[in-house]
Design a protein around this motif. Structure first.
Motif, mmCIF file in Angstrom:
data_model
loop_
_atom_site.group_PDB
_atom_site.id
_atom_site.type_symbol
_atom_site.label_atom_id
_atom_site.label_comp_id
_atom_site.label_asym_id
_atom_site.label_seq_id
_atom_site.Cartn_x
_atom_site.Cartn_y
_atom_site.Cartn_z
ATOM 1 N N VAL A 331 11.300 3.194 2.955
ATOM 2 C CA VAL A 331 11.408 3.172 1.496
ATOM 3 C C VAL A 331 12.773 2.627 1.079
ATOM 4 N N GLU A 332 13.809 3.049 1.801
ATOM 5 C CA GLU A 332 15.158 2.599 1.478
ATOM 6 C C GLU A 332 15.295 1.089 1.687
ATOM 7 N N GLU A 333 14.654 0.576 2.732
ATOM 8 C CA GLU A 333 14.755 -0.847 3.041
ATOM 9 C C GLU A 333 13.867 -1.701 2.145
ATOM 10 N N ASP A 334 12.688 -1.194 1.806
ATOM 11 C CA ASP A 334 11.728 -1.993 1.035
ATOM 12 C C ASP A 334 10.959 -1.079 0.079
ATOM 13 N N PRO A 335 11.589 -0.630 -1.003
ATOM 14 C CA PRO A 335 10.952 0.331 -1.899
ATOM 15 C C PRO A 335 9.667 -0.175 -2.545
ATOM 16 N N GLU A 336 9.528 -1.471 -2.731
ATOM 17 C CA GLU A 336 8.334 -2.005 -3.374
ATOM 18 C C GLU A 336 7.202 -2.257 -2.389
ATOM 19 N N GLY A 337 7.511 -2.245 -1.085
ATOM 20 C CA GLY A 337 6.480 -2.558 -0.110
ATOM 21 C C GLY A 337 6.219 -1.465 0.890
ATOM 22 N N CYS A 338 6.627 -0.246 0.574
ATOM 23 C CA CYS A 338 6.473 0.832 1.551
ATOM 24 C C CYS A 338 5.053 1.389 1.575
ATOM 25 N N ASN A 339 4.280 1.161 0.527
ATOM 26 C CA ASN A 339 2.894 1.620 0.483
ATOM 27 C C ASN A 339 1.967 0.479 0.058
ATOM 28 N N PRO A 340 1.819 -0.558 0.858
ATOM 29 C CA PRO A 340 0.984 -1.689 0.434
ATOM 30 C C PRO A 340 -0.500 -1.453 0.660
ATOM 31 N N VAL A 341 -1.319 -2.076 -0.160
ATOM 32 C CA VAL A 341 -2.760 -2.116 0.097
ATOM 33 C C VAL A 341 -3.011 -3.250 1.069
ATOM 34 N N MET A 342 -3.569 -2.930 2.233
ATOM 35 C CA MET A 342 -3.745 -3.965 3.244
ATOM 36 C C MET A 342 -5.196 -4.118 3.695
ATOM 37 N N LEU A 343 -5.840 -3.035 4.028
ATOM 38 C CA LEU A 343 -7.157 -3.134 4.628
ATOM 39 C C LEU A 343 -8.058 -2.076 4.007
ATOM 40 N N VAL A 344 -9.188 -2.492 3.465
ATOM 41 C CA VAL A 344 -10.090 -1.565 2.798
ATOM 42 C C VAL A 344 -11.511 -1.757 3.315
ATOM 43 N N ASP A 345 -12.119 -0.691 3.740
ATOM 44 C CA ASP A 345 -13.514 -0.728 4.153
ATOM 45 C C ASP A 345 -14.354 -0.386 2.923
ATOM 46 N N TRP A 346 -14.708 -1.395 2.136
ATOM 47 C CA TRP A 346 -15.366 -1.152 0.853
ATOM 48 C C TRP A 346 -16.719 -0.466 1.023
ATOM 49 N N GLU A 347 -17.451 -0.789 2.074
ATOM 50 C CA GLU A 347 -18.763 -0.173 2.272
ATOM 51 C C GLU A 347 -18.618 1.331 2.491
ATOM 52 N N SER A 348 -17.610 1.721 3.290
ATOM 53 C CA SER A 348 -17.392 3.146 3.526
ATOM 54 C C SER A 348 -16.980 3.845 2.248
ATOM 55 N N VAL A 349 -16.157 3.170 1.447
ATOM 56 C CA VAL A 349 -15.744 3.755 0.175
ATOM 57 C C VAL A 349 -16.956 3.998 -0.709
ATOM 58 N N GLU A 350 -17.883 3.028 -0.745
ATOM 59 C CA GLU A 350 -19.087 3.184 -1.546
ATOM 60 C C GLU A 350 -19.914 4.380 -1.068
ATOM 61 N N ARG A 351 -19.979 4.564 0.260
ATOM 62 C CA ARG A 351 -20.759 5.675 0.794
ATOM 63 C C ARG A 351 -20.114 7.023 0.478
ATOM 64 N N LEU A 352 -18.804 7.013 0.364
ATOM 65 C CA LEU A 352 -18.087 8.268 0.140
ATOM 66 C C LEU A 352 -17.973 8.648 -1.325
ATOM 67 N N LYS A 353 -18.288 7.730 -2.227
ATOM 68 C CA LYS A 353 -17.950 7.957 -3.624
ATOM 69 C C LYS A 353 -18.658 9.177 -4.220
ATOM 70 N N GLU A 354 -19.845 9.530 -3.694
ATOM 71 C CA GLU A 354 -20.524 10.692 -4.236
ATOM 72 C C GLU A 354 -19.751 11.970 -3.954
ATOM 73 N N GLY A 355 -18.959 11.969 -2.886
ATOM 74 C CA GLY A 355 -18.139 13.138 -2.582
ATOM 75 C C GLY A 355 -16.822 13.146 -3.322
ATOM 76 N N TRP A 356 -16.538 12.059 -4.060
ATOM 77 C CA TRP A 356 -15.290 11.981 -4.828
ATOM 78 C C TRP A 356 -15.611 12.320 -6.272
ATOM 79 N N GLY A 357 -15.875 13.569 -6.553
ATOM 80 C CA GLY A 357 -16.383 14.026 -7.832
ATOM 81 C C GLY A 357 -15.921 13.233 -9.034
ATOM 82 N N GLY A 358 -16.880 12.817 -9.864
ATOM 83 C CA GLY A 358 -16.545 12.142 -11.104
ATOM 84 C C GLY A 358 -16.391 10.650 -10.984
ATOM 85 N N TYR A 359 -16.487 10.112 -9.771
ATOM 86 C CA TYR A 359 -16.278 8.665 -9.612
ATOM 87 C C TYR A 359 -17.520 7.896 -10.048
ATOM 88 N N THR A 360 -17.345 6.862 -10.826
ATOM 89 C CA THR A 360 -18.436 5.973 -11.202
ATOM 90 C C THR A 360 -17.938 4.541 -11.164
#
Length: 448
Positions: A331-360
């Protein structure tokens, strides 16, 4: 109808000396508490058939350890300060905190906020029994933080019961051991004003030290970089405080680590705090996967990682040096890049969304989105304004509508594991068969 046949046996209280040697224990060369008669054996709680005797004996040993730690804190350059200001220890209801002697001179300050059941400066009694007292207490944390030139402020969320008889604040476990069984806590006599619970304690300490940490109006002080290391309910108290006061602190706070926190997305209504948590905070939880493995868990509005621990109290002692402190450096070295979005398994996210209460709605990226951009830009979109409007109208807090899965691919091993999981159509962080067997659980049945 019941009739008492035998009267209740009233046993006299047994007192134990606050002396390790007289209690049959010593601290060996590896900084472990061991039995004098059996040097290979550690603390044994069940030595008497009467539970009350075991409880009193354990408290005597705990007090011995507290005195050892008090000496070590002084050696590490930390001093006890009692709040409310002007309190006289032993006479007035007050609670101690620890402040390093160099806090006014350093550029970086590590603020440590523990859970609600531990003594001041203790992470885990379990870890103090082995590997060592320093490991289970905050001594090891303090030493490594000092090497990175951190000043330290250690809050005291655990010693939240004031005992007039003992003349000090103690944990509930100590309170039970020092008083009669099933003691009643008087919410007036047995509480410290301004520190009645964890939320009030965090607020009182940070408000009192605010001038020394971030300066007051009219004071010209060198800007400090503040890092928070929190555990359990301590993190909840901090989030509740920052949700109201973040405007004063946001220019000074660099990062936050939450170990098995109890806060959730519903506790955060401030858009600025929400942005900070998504970009400068990480949560570490009890999980069987290797330390630092990404877990798709949206509860905390920040990236969440496993620790390979089965007890929440052991997370920080075993993850601080190799996982958490290196991330603070990142964080000290790269405060803007310490938590980047890099890899997302969109299909898994779609399957999990019912367990993420309120998500639409769809989680898939929109056309034209840059897949390599950082998470949550400073630029506000129409969706951001709509979300804030919902919050003002009493709608769902951010995080209940869906949070993108994020994996930091700069960690090669983690990247390899994430890619393999995606190829096998499994989300990163799930417990594999081997992990289930190690925890004594059979193979899970496939979901319908």
């Amino acid at each position: 109808m019941f009739r008492r046949i035998k009267p209740i046996e009233h046993r006299e209280e047994v007192d134990f000396p606050v002396d390790l040697k007289k209690l049959g224990y010593f601290i060996n060369s590896e900084d472990q508490i061991r039995q004098i008669e059996m040097p290979s054996e550690g603390f044994d709680y069940h030595v008497h058939r009467v539970e009350r005797v075991n409880e009193k004996r354990r408290e005597a040993i705990d007090e011995c350890v507290r005195r050892v730690l008090d000496t070590r804190f002084v050696e590490e350059g930390l001093t006890k300060h009692f709040l409310p200001p002007g309190s006289t220890p032993g006479t007035d209801p007050c609670v101690p905190i620890l402040i390093s002697n160099d806090i006014d001179d350093v550029e970086k300050v590590l603020v440590i906020i523990g859970n609600t059941h531990d003594d001041l400066g203790v992470w885990s009694v379990r870890e103090m029994e082995g590997p060592s007292i320093n490991h289970g207490s905050m001594i090891s944390t303090i030493r490594s933080a000092k090497k990175e030139k951190f000043g330290l402020l250690i809050l005291n969320c655990g010693q939240n019961v004031y005992s007039p008889e003992m003349g000090r604040a103690v944990t509930y476990r100590s309170w039970k051991a020092a008083t009669k069984p099933s003691p009643h806590i008087d919410e007036v006599k047995n509480r410290v004003p301004g520190h009645e619970n964890v939320q009030k304690h965090v607020e009182s300490v940070l408000e009192e030290l605010k001038g020394r940490l971030i300066g007051n109006d009219g004071q010209k002080k060198k800007k400090k970089k503040i890092y928070f290391l929190t555990y359990g309910w301590g993190c909840w108290g901090l989030v509740k405080y920052l949700d109201v006061n973040f405007a004063e602190w946001k220019s000074s706070i660099e990062a936050l680590i939450a170990a098995e926190s109890t806060h959730t997305a519903a506790d955060v209504t401030s858009p600025d705090l929400r942005h900070f948590l998504t970009t400068r905070a990480r949560a570490y939880i009890v999980h069987s996967d290797p330390p630092g493995t990404f877990i798709p868990d949206k509860r905390f509005i920040c990236q969440t990682f496993s620790t390979a621990q089965i007890y929440s109290e052991t997370i920080i002692p075993n993850s601080w040096h190799d996982v958490m402190l290196p991330w603070f450096k990142r964080v000290e070295e790269d405060p803007e890049g310490c938590n980047p979005v890099m890899l997302v398994d969109w299909e898994s996210v779609e399957r999990l969304k019912e367990g993420w209460g309120g998500y639409t709605g769809s989680t898939k990226p929109k056309d034209g989105d840059d897949p390599n951009k950082w998470a949550f830009d400073d630029d506000e979109s129409e969706e951001d304004h709509d979300r804030e409007a919902k919050l003002e109208e009493g709608g769902k807090a951010f995080g209940e509508e869906g949070l993108e899965d994020m994996v930091d691919l700069r960690d090669a091993e983690q990247a390899a594991k994430a890619n393999k999981a995606l190829q096998e159509n499994e989300r990163p962080g799930t417990m594999m068969d081997n992990g289930l067997k190690e925890m004594g659980v059979g193979k899970a049945a496939p979901s319908a």
